[in-house]
Design an enzyme around this catalytic site. Structure first.
Site, mmCIF file in Angstrom:
data_model
loop_
_atom_site.group_PDB
_atom_site.id
_atom_site.type_symbol
_atom_site.label_atom_id
_atom_site.label_comp_id
_atom_site.label_asym_id
_atom_site.label_seq_id
_atom_site.Cartn_x
_atom_site.Cartn_y
_atom_site.Cartn_z
ATOM 1 N N CYS A 72 -2.266 0.589 -0.759
ATOM 2 C CA CYS A 72 -2.350 -1.074 -0.687
ATOM 3 C C CYS A 72 -3.537 -1.185 -0.060
ATOM 4 C CB CYS A 72 -1.031 -1.653 0.068
ATOM 5 S SG CYS A 72 -1.241 -1.263 1.886
ATOM 6 N N LYS A 76 -4.864 3.534 -7.322
ATOM 7 C CA LYS A 76 -6.033 4.277 -7.706
ATOM 8 C C LYS A 76 -6.341 5.385 -6.762
ATOM 9 C CE LYS A 76 -10.624 4.161 -9.186
ATOM 10 N NZ LYS A 76 -10.544 5.105 -10.581
HETATM 11 N N1 GLU Z 1 5.259 1.347 4.110
HETATM 12 C C1 GLU Z 1 4.858 -0.246 3.730
HETATM 13 C C2 GLU Z 1 5.915 -0.838 2.857
HETATM 14 O O1 GLU Z 1 6.484 -0.303 2.048
HETATM 15 C C3 GLU Z 1 3.524 -0.303 3.812
HETATM 16 C C4 GLU Z 1 3.078 -0.019 2.183
HETATM 17 C C5 GLU Z 1 1.697 -0.033 1.848
HETATM 18 O O2 GLU Z 1 0.947 0.746 2.276
HETATM 19 O O3 GLU Z 1 1.683 -1.149 1.038
HETATM 20 O O4 GLU Z 1 5.995 -1.767 2.869
#
Ligand code: GLU
Length: 585
Positions: free
Chosen positions: A13, A580
């Site tokens: 993310c 990506k």
């Molecule tokens: N582990 C977190 C979640 O599932 C963050 C995931 C991420 O890096 O987008 O919300």
């Protein structure tokens, strides 16, 4: 969720924070859009406004979030954090989207990564907390809140958290009423951007590279506080630390121009990016290429490692260099262990993003065994590059489509150029770019083949010799982009089992320099009813340019995949379930 299962999930993310004078609505919207290529199931923001934290979230793409917010609602704020989520813990819902808040909503947290022991941390909290989401992230906000209540500062609380948390995390925190962003990094990238009008902090330089080139990379265990004019970094021993400012040029256009998709735009860029890399071998990257060649000659063994398409490029590199008599092995980064490395090994990490967790793990294994690390990466100053003593930059520019195209071609080209340097050969690439243009633009044959394949549910791709990894690469692209079950095989391997699946009308693509190298395998399949599609230099009308066969065939494969996916109406640039760069194990 069971840890072993969870660890197989992809995660990626983006996070961005900004404190400054510019229109925050615009900065965060554009910043998130620039991060969207990394992962994209939901997004959210938190802004400091009139001493309150205003939080907005939405499932879906970044546009969905901003449709929900009016500019006037956010105007006037000078401090904000934002997130694009790629769910690892908890479904894709608005509640699970970041930012997450503490019970009293005094703190807002965005997080990239996984807190492995979030359940344990939760069980150790002393107060009763109102946990609203199913995520591993939310616990950070509640943990920090408890520490603040005991009189710690946010930075101290983050440092405490770091001593207890296991996993990978880049975390940004806002505290109600403070125009400051607090941060913590462990194994997920985090970088401060220092601009005239304010300061950024993000998982990716690309989020702010249209505002500033000045980048400050944080190290594992660092905490930081960023205001409009200042930033402070503390190291893992909680001492104030100096992290140098690097000037990074990385402001490619993210505009699709007249192309329908980034994938095809990026394929059209291949001839130019190839030219750029070739030029660099003679100019500003000449010493890096020389160092690579020297080390390959010196070391007893060379291990090239990567994942996905980068692994296929590594395999091609292996074949090219083994032919020259060097002891080279390409190992998929998901499969390595420390026994693969020693002080006598040169490890070459190949990666587009330079952040792939599996590659980083392999690099750690190699470092632990005293192996020297070289790398071939596209994103400058990425973690892989920073762990290497020498790096060749792929110079392919920003690649937005999840599937790698121009980066892959340049990865293969690096190995071809290295092989020539090792031979002491003069290089002549004068017809390479025009040959690639021909493959991309004169696409009647590809069009015909794509028509034939558009309704297929399974496709086999055969490759002989160096074209075998290309067959695997094309099969991977067919899976990712067209959602077709496909398999890449070495020509000759079919008769050892897979031939049992061949029936009337089964579609088989054959990749080879010359038809004669693959003809037997294709004929065996044809006599059992298969419909065959040989792709050779003769077919492409590129006789005389055989030296670069891999690059032409790879490029043709990208165009073919694109055409099939387009006819099927699929989300080409952002295939389902994929991101990506893959920054967890
Ligand atoms: N582990 C977190 C979640 O599932 C963050 C995931 C991420 O890096 O987008 O919300």
């Amino acid at each position: 969720m069971d840890v072993s299962f969870r660890d197989k999930w992809l995660e990626m993310c983006g996070i961005i924070g900004y404190n400054g004078d510019k229109d925050i609505f615009d900065i965060l919207r554009k910043g998130l859009k620039r991060l969207e290529y990394r992962g994209y199931d939901s997004s959210g923001i938190s802004l400091q406004k009139n001493s309150e934290l205003v939080i907005k979230k939405s499932v879906g793409q970044v546009n969905e979030l901003f449709k929900k917010i009016s500019e006037t609602e956010l105007g006037g704020s000078k401090s904000g954090i934002a997130h694009t989520r790629w769910a690892t813990h908890g479904k894709v819902t608005e509640i699970n989207s970041h930012p997450h808040t503490s019970c009293q909503k005094r703190l807002a947290v965005v997080h990239n990564g996984i807190i492995e022991n979030h359940e344990e941390i939760r069980s150790q909290l002393e107060n009763n907390h109102l946990i609203r989401s199913e995520t591993d992230t939310e616990i950070i906000a509640h943990y920090l809140e408890e520490k603040l209540e005991k009189g710690n500062t946010v930075i101290e609380s983050l440092q405490e958290f770091h001593t207890e948390a296991e996993g990978t995390y880049a975390v940004l925190v806002q505290k109600k009423g403070r125009e400051k962003i607090f941060a913590l990094k462990n194994k997920s990238p985090l970088v401060i951007g220092y601009a005239d009008h304010g300061n950024f902090i993000s998982s990716d330089i690309y989020a702010f590279s249209n505002h500033t080139e000045k980048s400050i990379f944080l190290k594992d265990g660092d905490t930081a506080e960023v205001t409009e004019n200042t930033y402070k970094v503390y190291n893992k021993d909680r001492k104030e630390a100096t992290r140098s400012i690097k000037n990074i040029k990385w402001s490619q256009t993210e505009n699709k121009r007249n192309f329908g998709h980034y994938m095809i735009k990026e394929v059209y860029e291949i001839p130019k990016t190839v030219e750029k890399l070739v030029k660099s071998v003679k100019n500003h990257q000449s010493s890096e290429f020389q160092k690579f060649a020297e080390k390959i000659r010196q070391k007893e063994k060379v291990v090239i490692t990567g994942c996905g398409s980068s692994f296929h490029a590594a395999k091609i590199g292996e074949k090219i260099l083994r032919r020259k008599g060097f002891n080279v092995r390409a190992l998929n980064a998901v499969e390595t262990d420390e026994t693969d490395f020693s002080e006598e090994t040169l490890t070459v990490a190949v990666s587009q993003s330079g952040e792939t967790m599996d590659v980083l793990d392999t690099v750690e294994q190699a470092i632990n065994k005293g192996s020297e690390i070289f790398s071939i990466v596209n994103v400058p100053y990425s973690t892989v590059q920073r762990k290497s003593s020498t790096t060749i930059n792929l110079l392919a520019g920003q690649e937005i489509c999840v599937a790698s195209t121009k980066t892959f071609v340049n990865q293969v080209l690096v190995f071809k150029m290295l092989s020539k340097i090792l031979d002491g050969e003069k290089t002549d690439e004068s017809n390479l770019a025009s040959g690639l243009r021909k493959v991309i633009e004169e696409d009647a044959m590809v069009e015909r083949v794509s028509e034939k394949l558009v309704d297929e549910e399974k496709i086999y791709v055969l490759g002989s010799s160096v074209e075998y990894p290309l067959a695997k690469e094309l099969a991977l692209k067919l899976k990712e982009i067209t959602y077709t079950h496909s398999e890449g095989l070495r020509a000759g391997e079919m008769k050892h089992g897979t031939l049992a699946l061949v029936e009337k009308g089964t579609k088989i693509i054959g990749l080879s320099k010359k038809l004669s190298q693959i003809e037997n395998s294709l004929e065996e399949a044809k006599s059992r009813g298969a419909e065959i599609f040989p792709i050779t230099m003769e077919e492409l009308g590129l006789e005389g340019l055989e030296e670069f066969t891999e690059l032409f065939i790879a490029t043709l494969g990208f165009v073919l995949t694109y055409k099939i996916a387009k006819k099927r109406g699929l989300p080409i640039d952002k295939p389902r379930n994929l991101a990506k760069s893959v920054t967890v194990r």
